[in-house]
Design a protein around this motif. Structure first.
Motif, PDB file in Angstrom:
ATOM      1  N   PRO A 175      31.046 -28.739 -20.270  1.00  0.00           N
ATOM      2  CA  PRO A 175      31.195 -30.061 -20.920  1.00  0.00           C
ATOM      3  C   PRO A 175      30.133 -31.071 -20.522  1.00  0.00           C
ATOM      4  O   PRO A 175      29.810 -31.964 -21.304  1.00  0.00           O
ATOM      5  CB  PRO A 175      32.595 -30.513 -20.459  1.00  0.00           C
ATOM      6  CG  PRO A 175      33.294 -29.261 -20.057  1.00  0.00           C
ATOM      7  CD  PRO A 175      32.239 -28.358 -19.507  1.00  0.00           C
ATOM      8  N   ASP A 176      29.582 -30.978 -19.309  1.00  0.00           N
ATOM      9  CA  ASP A 176      28.663 -32.016 -18.848  1.00  0.00           C
ATOM     10  C   ASP A 176      27.269 -31.917 -19.461  1.00  0.00           C
ATOM     11  O   ASP A 176      26.424 -32.772 -19.213  1.00  0.00           O
ATOM     12  CB  ASP A 176      28.548 -31.969 -17.325  1.00  0.00           C
ATOM     13  CG  ASP A 176      28.097 -30.607 -16.819  1.00  0.00           C
ATOM     14  OD1 ASP A 176      28.253 -29.620 -17.574  1.00  0.00           O
ATOM     15  OD2 ASP A 176      27.597 -30.528 -15.683  1.00  0.00           O
ATOM     16  N   LEU A 177      26.995 -30.899 -20.279  1.00  0.00           N
ATOM     17  CA  LEU A 177      25.660 -30.728 -20.873  1.00  0.00           C
ATOM     18  C   LEU A 177      25.507 -31.442 -22.206  1.00  0.00           C
ATOM     19  O   LEU A 177      24.393 -31.598 -22.689  1.00  0.00           O
ATOM     20  CB  LEU A 177      25.351 -29.236 -21.037  1.00  0.00           C
ATOM     21  CG  LEU A 177      25.263 -28.429 -19.739  1.00  0.00           C
ATOM     22  CD1 LEU A 177      24.951 -26.967 -20.040  1.00  0.00           C
ATOM     23  CD2 LEU A 177      24.206 -29.013 -18.802  1.00  0.00           C
ATOM     24  N   GLY A 178      26.609 -31.840 -22.817  1.00  0.00           N
ATOM     25  CA  GLY A 178      26.533 -32.604 -24.063  1.00  0.00           C
ATOM     26  C   GLY A 178      26.125 -31.801 -25.275  1.00  0.00           C
ATOM     27  O   GLY A 178      25.513 -32.343 -26.202  1.00  0.00           O
ATOM     28  N   THR A 280      19.290 -23.533 -26.751  1.00  0.00           N
ATOM     29  CA  THR A 280      19.131 -24.614 -25.781  1.00  0.00           C
ATOM     30  C   THR A 280      19.222 -25.971 -26.472  1.00  0.00           C
ATOM     31  O   THR A 280      18.609 -26.187 -27.522  1.00  0.00           O
ATOM     32  CB  THR A 280      17.785 -24.498 -25.064  1.00  0.00           C
ATOM     33  OG1 THR A 280      17.696 -23.220 -24.436  1.00  0.00           O
ATOM     34  CG2 THR A 280      17.619 -25.580 -24.024  1.00  0.00           C
ATOM     35  N   GLN A 281      19.986 -26.878 -25.880  1.00  0.00           N
ATOM     36  CA  GLN A 281      20.104 -28.238 -26.389  1.00  0.00           C
ATOM     37  C   GLN A 281      19.960 -29.218 -25.236  1.00  0.00           C
ATOM     38  O   GLN A 281      20.203 -28.875 -24.080  1.00  0.00           O
ATOM     39  CB  GLN A 281      21.454 -28.454 -27.089  1.00  0.00           C
ATOM     40  CG  GLN A 281      21.658 -27.625 -28.341  1.00  0.00           C
ATOM     41  CD  GLN A 281      22.941 -27.977 -29.062  1.00  0.00           C
ATOM     42  OE1 GLN A 281      23.402 -29.116 -29.019  1.00  0.00           O
ATOM     43  NE2 GLN A 281      23.536 -27.000 -29.734  1.00  0.00           N
ATOM     44  N   GLY A 282      19.576 -30.448 -25.587  1.00  0.00           N
ATOM     45  CA  GLY A 282      19.474 -31.480 -24.573  1.00  0.00           C
ATOM     46  C   GLY A 282      18.225 -31.352 -23.724  1.00  0.00           C
ATOM     47  O   GLY A 282      17.324 -30.553 -23.989  1.00  0.00           O
ATOM     48  N   SER A 283      18.187 -32.159 -22.685  1.00  0.00           N
ATOM     49  CA  SER A 283      17.000 -32.246 -21.830  1.00  0.00           C
ATOM     50  C   SER A 283      17.197 -31.606 -20.467  1.00  0.00           C
ATOM     51  O   SER A 283      16.407 -31.861 -19.554  1.00  0.00           O
ATOM     52  CB  SER A 283      16.611 -33.721 -21.646  1.00  0.00           C
ATOM     53  OG  SER A 283      17.702 -34.461 -21.120  1.00  0.00           O
ATOM     54  N   THR A 347      13.487 -42.103 -27.873  1.00  0.00           N
ATOM     55  CA  THR A 347      14.802 -42.308 -28.470  1.00  0.00           C
ATOM     56  C   THR A 347      15.551 -40.994 -28.636  1.00  0.00           C
ATOM     57  O   THR A 347      16.754 -40.891 -28.337  1.00  0.00           O
ATOM     58  CB  THR A 347      14.655 -42.998 -29.835  1.00  0.00           C
ATOM     59  OG1 THR A 347      13.970 -44.243 -29.667  1.00  0.00           O
ATOM     60  CG2 THR A 347      16.012 -43.256 -30.457  1.00  0.00           C
ATOM     61  N   LEU A 348      14.864 -39.968 -29.109  1.00  0.00           N
ATOM     62  CA  LEU A 348      15.510 -38.664 -29.286  1.00  0.00           C
ATOM     63  C   LEU A 348      15.928 -38.074 -27.940  1.00  0.00           C
ATOM     64  O   LEU A 348      17.002 -37.455 -27.835  1.00  0.00           O
ATOM     65  CB  LEU A 348      14.564 -37.710 -30.010  1.00  0.00           C
ATOM     66  CG  LEU A 348      14.402 -37.945 -31.511  1.00  0.00           C
ATOM     67  CD1 LEU A 348      13.294 -37.073 -32.071  1.00  0.00           C
ATOM     68  CD2 LEU A 348      15.712 -37.651 -32.228  1.00  0.00           C
ATOM     69  N   MET A 349      15.122 -38.253 -26.916  1.00  0.00           N
ATOM     70  CA  MET A 349      15.504 -37.750 -25.605  1.00  0.00           C
ATOM     71  C   MET A 349      16.714 -38.492 -25.064  1.00  0.00           C
ATOM     72  O   MET A 349      17.606 -37.884 -24.442  1.00  0.00           O
ATOM     73  CB  MET A 349      14.324 -37.876 -24.646  1.00  0.00           C
ATOM     74  CG  MET A 349      13.138 -36.992 -25.000  1.00  0.00           C
ATOM     75  SD  MET A 349      11.749 -37.205 -23.862  1.00  0.00           S
ATOM     76  CE  MET A 349      12.501 -36.742 -22.310  1.00  0.00           C
ATOM     77  N   ALA A 350      16.773 -39.797 -25.306  1.00  0.00           N
ATOM     78  CA  ALA A 350      17.938 -40.557 -24.850  1.00  0.00           C
ATOM     79  C   ALA A 350      19.200 -40.156 -25.604  1.00  0.00           C
ATOM     80  O   ALA A 350      20.304 -40.167 -25.032  1.00  0.00           O
ATOM     81  CB  ALA A 350      17.672 -42.056 -25.022  1.00  0.00           C
ATOM     82  N   MET A 351      19.071 -39.787 -26.877  1.00  0.00           N
ATOM     83  CA  MET A 351      20.213 -39.353 -27.673  1.00  0.00           C
ATOM     84  C   MET A 351      20.544 -37.877 -27.471  1.00  0.00           C
ATOM     85  O   MET A 351      21.508 -37.380 -28.058  1.00  0.00           O
ATOM     86  CB  MET A 351      19.927 -39.616 -29.154  1.00  0.00           C
ATOM     87  CG  MET A 351      19.764 -41.078 -29.503  1.00  0.00           C
ATOM     88  SD  MET A 351      19.249 -41.326 -31.226  1.00  0.00           S
ATOM     89  CE  MET A 351      20.673 -40.650 -32.089  1.00  0.00           C
ATOM     90  N   ASN A 352      19.769 -37.174 -26.662  1.00  0.00           N
ATOM     91  CA  ASN A 352      20.020 -35.762 -26.350  1.00  0.00           C
ATOM     92  C   ASN A 352      19.998 -34.899 -27.610  1.00  0.00           C
ATOM     93  O   ASN A 352      20.821 -34.007 -27.798  1.00  0.00           O
ATOM     94  CB  ASN A 352      21.364 -35.600 -25.642  1.00  0.00           C
ATOM     95  CG  ASN A 352      21.359 -34.473 -24.644  1.00  0.00           C
ATOM     96  OD1 ASN A 352      20.350 -34.204 -24.010  1.00  0.00           O
ATOM     97  ND2 ASN A 352      22.486 -33.794 -24.496  1.00  0.00           N
TER      98      ASN A 352
END
Length: 685
Positions: A175-178, A280-283, A347-352
């Motif tokens: 859950p913590d990966l978003g 893979t998703q997110g940063s 912005t995209l990195m902040a929005m994951n």
């Protein structure tokens, strides 16, 4: 007493949950009932999800917790069968759900209403009795236990429902990966790509790798050509170089993705935890984040540099700005070209919103998230195309109006037409691939939901999740669509080679490899002379001789806008057939702005002394004696303090006559003046 009942109910719930079977159900078929409350009924199997959209029996047991006091106190004989009909329905056939009768619901609600009010439990809306069929039989009915093929008709209380998408256990993420997939949190798409076969993905990967190598070679050639001769590419064409650099980086990222395969874009499978390979998703993956930042940033920067290129062309064509005037805005151009893509990337990195692309091996945006696709790809690219096309058409229209209204020599008119054609062809080579990419994105976002529904319908039994209900349309994407999209994303950088590709480029590379490249000031000055000054050609009087300006020489007569010199580049190869007399005439034609200004504000032709001294022996072009006398007096003026008055007196008598003789010599020579200068400079360059 009430507190004891609550504690007893919580203890009953904990005992009712079999911890060994609390995980998500392994098959979307009949499974044994593990709920203690619902054991001992006339049926012992159920299936999930139930009528209240509980995915497994553990979730259903937690949701039944408020009703345990009513069941334990036996406020009604109907409450237990009714609750089990909703939370653990009888399993008959795959996908068929049987509902309890309405009278069963009404009796259970009326008998237990006061006790529920005592415990502060309200009757849920999803259990409203009006939702159930009109009948008065116990649950389950005898007809519900029979297969539908054995009955004469399907039971009116048996319904099929669309439960939406349930994330399979194999695709669940911490859950913590978003993570998110098809609107479900903590879920990720399968890897490799869920739409295509393995052989199709292998072909696509090698196809993208080959195209990335071609585009990388083309854009790198453009950039290296610029480094060989930096002064050749000035504004308004300088943005083409930065545009080529951007797509060089895009090609490099795709080439790295080809080498990395799925090691960065996919999470490795974990069979011990029943986890399959996922996208893979997110940063959290640093390598994927780096690939995304580079690819998205330079993709957006390349499109912005295209807009800036059209702006510089517009400034050169409509308000007649020169290279120097446009170059003063270079800092603003760079701030916009690098700042806007940087802001979008952050912005995209902040929005994951980073997503791995298992087909190309890179990480990008909008591969599974439609919102990110629309607002961070379609909108910026479409806006760049609209603004660029409007400015481009305005500039071409202005050049065409100049060609039609202002008289020019035939040769310069031909060069202006060729330049307009060159701009048009370059723009088409850029716009066609970019518009194709936008079209692929539009088609993809309009059909994505149908593709996902088709995938769920084909894989639901394999993943043991609910299958879609009443699917009206099914469709699978064509691999050719994605291949075209990747092809055009890379090919869009190749038009830069069209702009620098010429015979002059070939000679520059040949000179570079042979070590014969000249680096003196005269060579740099003549590079500018290889390009006609269209601003002066357009604004001058038709009867006035053509005058050339040279960088590094006197330019006191330069116009306000400094010229649109680089609007029409002449890439002519060196020619050994130019005569010595033509060289002399071309030098004598550079008298513009070369008059010497004396202290009283008058101009003299004494600066022609240097020209006469450089004339070869036997030349037919001679200057008169007063001009020579003026040169001698000018030399004497530097050594004698009392010679200034005599120098001024002789210059007043000789300047007008000398200039008229020189102008007549230039006008009487055959051919066009600017053409002779260009040929002579090209010969000695």
């Amino acid at each position: 007493m009430d507190l004891l009942w609550v504690l007893y109910s919580m203890l009953t719930v904990c005992m009712a949950i079999n911890l060994e079977a609390t995980g998500s159900h392994s098959m979307f078929t009949c499974e044994p009932i593990t709920l203690r409350m619902c054991q001992g009924l006339s049926y012992n199997t159920t299936f999930m999800p139930n009528l209240l959209n509980h995915y497994d029996q553990q979730t259903a047991a937690l949701a039944m917790e408020p009703f345990h006091p009513m069941v334990n106190l036996e406020c009604s004989t109907e409450i237990r069968p009714f609750l089990c009909a909703l939370y653990a329905p009888v399993c008959t056939e795959y996908g068929r759900v049987t509902l309890p009768c309405r009278h069963l619901c009404q009796r259970a609600k009326s008998d237990c209403y006061k006790l529920m009010d005592m415990f502060g439990v309200s009757w849920p809306d999803e259990m409203e009795c009006s939702r159930f069929p009109e009948c008065d039989e116990s649950y389950p009915r005898a007809i519900d236990l029979l297969p539908s093929s054995d009955g004469t008709e399907e039971s009116p209380s048996s319904v099929q429902r669309d439960y939406g998408f349930w994330c399979p256990r194999e695709l669940k993420i911490e859950p913590d990966l978003g993570y998110s997939f098809m609107g479900v949190r903590d879920c990720s798409p399968p890897c490799p790509n869920m739409y295509f076969r393995k052989d199709e993905l292998i072909f696509a990967r090698y196809f993208i790798g080959v195209i990335s190598i071609v585009c990388l070679s083309a854009t790198l050639f453009t950039f290296l050509t610029f480094l060989i001769d930096v002064g050749r590419f000035r504004y308004p064409e300088r943005p083409i170089i930065f545009y080529a650099v951007c797509y060089m980086m895009v090609s490099l990222v795709f080439f790295l993705g080809f080498l990395l395969e799925e090691r960065v874009s996919c999470n490795a499978a974990s069979p011990g935890r029943f986890r399959a390979a996922t996208v893979t998703q997110g940063s959290h993956n640093k390598a994927c984040t780096l690939l995304f930042m580079t690819l998205y940033f330079f993709t957006m920067a390349g499109s912005v540099w295209w807009v800036i290129l059209t702006i510089t062309w517009f400034l050169a064509a409509v308000p007649k700005w020169g290279s120097e005037a446009i170059e003063k805005k270079a800092l603003l151009f760079h701030a916009v070209a690098w700042g806007v893509p940087g802001a979008l990337t952050i912005t995209l990195m902040a929005m994951n919103k980073i997503e791995g692309d298992s087909m190309s091996g890179v990480c990008f945006v909008g591969l599974y998230d439609l919102m990110a696709l629309r607002w961070f790809l379609l909108v910026p690219l479409a806006l760049d195309v609209v603004v660029g096309v409007v400015l481009l058409l305005a500039g071409i229209a202005a050049l065409n109006r100049v060609r039609m209204e202002i008289p020019l020599e035939k040769e310069n008119q031909d060069k202006l037409v060729k330049f307009m054609i060159r701009i048009g062809v370059f723009s088409i080579l850029y716009l066609v691939p970019l518009l194709t990419v936008i079209g692929c994105y539009l088609y993809e976002q309009s059909h994505r939901s149908v593709w996902e529904t088709t995938w769920v319908q084909e894989r639901c039994k394999e993943y043991h999740i609910p299958c879609p209900f009443q699917v009206e349309k099914t469709s699978r994407p064509d691999i050719a669509l994605f291949l075209i999209k990747y092809l055009m994303m890379l090919v869009v950088g190749i038009p830069s080679v069209f702009w620098v590709g010429s015979k002059k480029t070939c000679f520059e590379w040949a000179s570079f490899f042979n070590g014969q490249r000249k680096k003196d000031a005269v060579h740099e000055s003549r590079q500018v002379l290889q390009e006609p000054d269209f601003t002066q050609l357009l604004l001058r009087d038709p009867n006035t001789p053509v005058v050339r300006k040279s960088r590094g020489t006197s330019t006191q007569g330069t116009s306000t806008h400094a010229s649109s010199t680089h609007l029409a580049m002449l890439d002519e190869p060196p020619s050994a057939s130019t005569s010595r007399a033509s060289s002399v005439r071309s030098k004598s034609s550079s008298f513009h702005g070369s008059l010497h200004r004396s202290r009283d504000g008058r101009y003299t032709a004494c600066s022609y002394r240097g020209v006469e001294e450089r004339l070869p022996h036997g030349s037919t072009l001679r200057l008169n004696d007063p001009l020579q006398h003026c040169a001698v007096n000018r030399l004497d003026s530097h050594s004698r303090h009392g010679s200034l008055q005599r120098l001024e007196s002789q210059s007043r008598h000789s300047s007008v006559r000398d200039l008229s003789i020189t102008a007549q010599a230039i006008q009487s020579s055959p051919g066009n003046g600017i053409h002779r200068v260009v040929e002579e400079d090209a010969t000695k360059a």
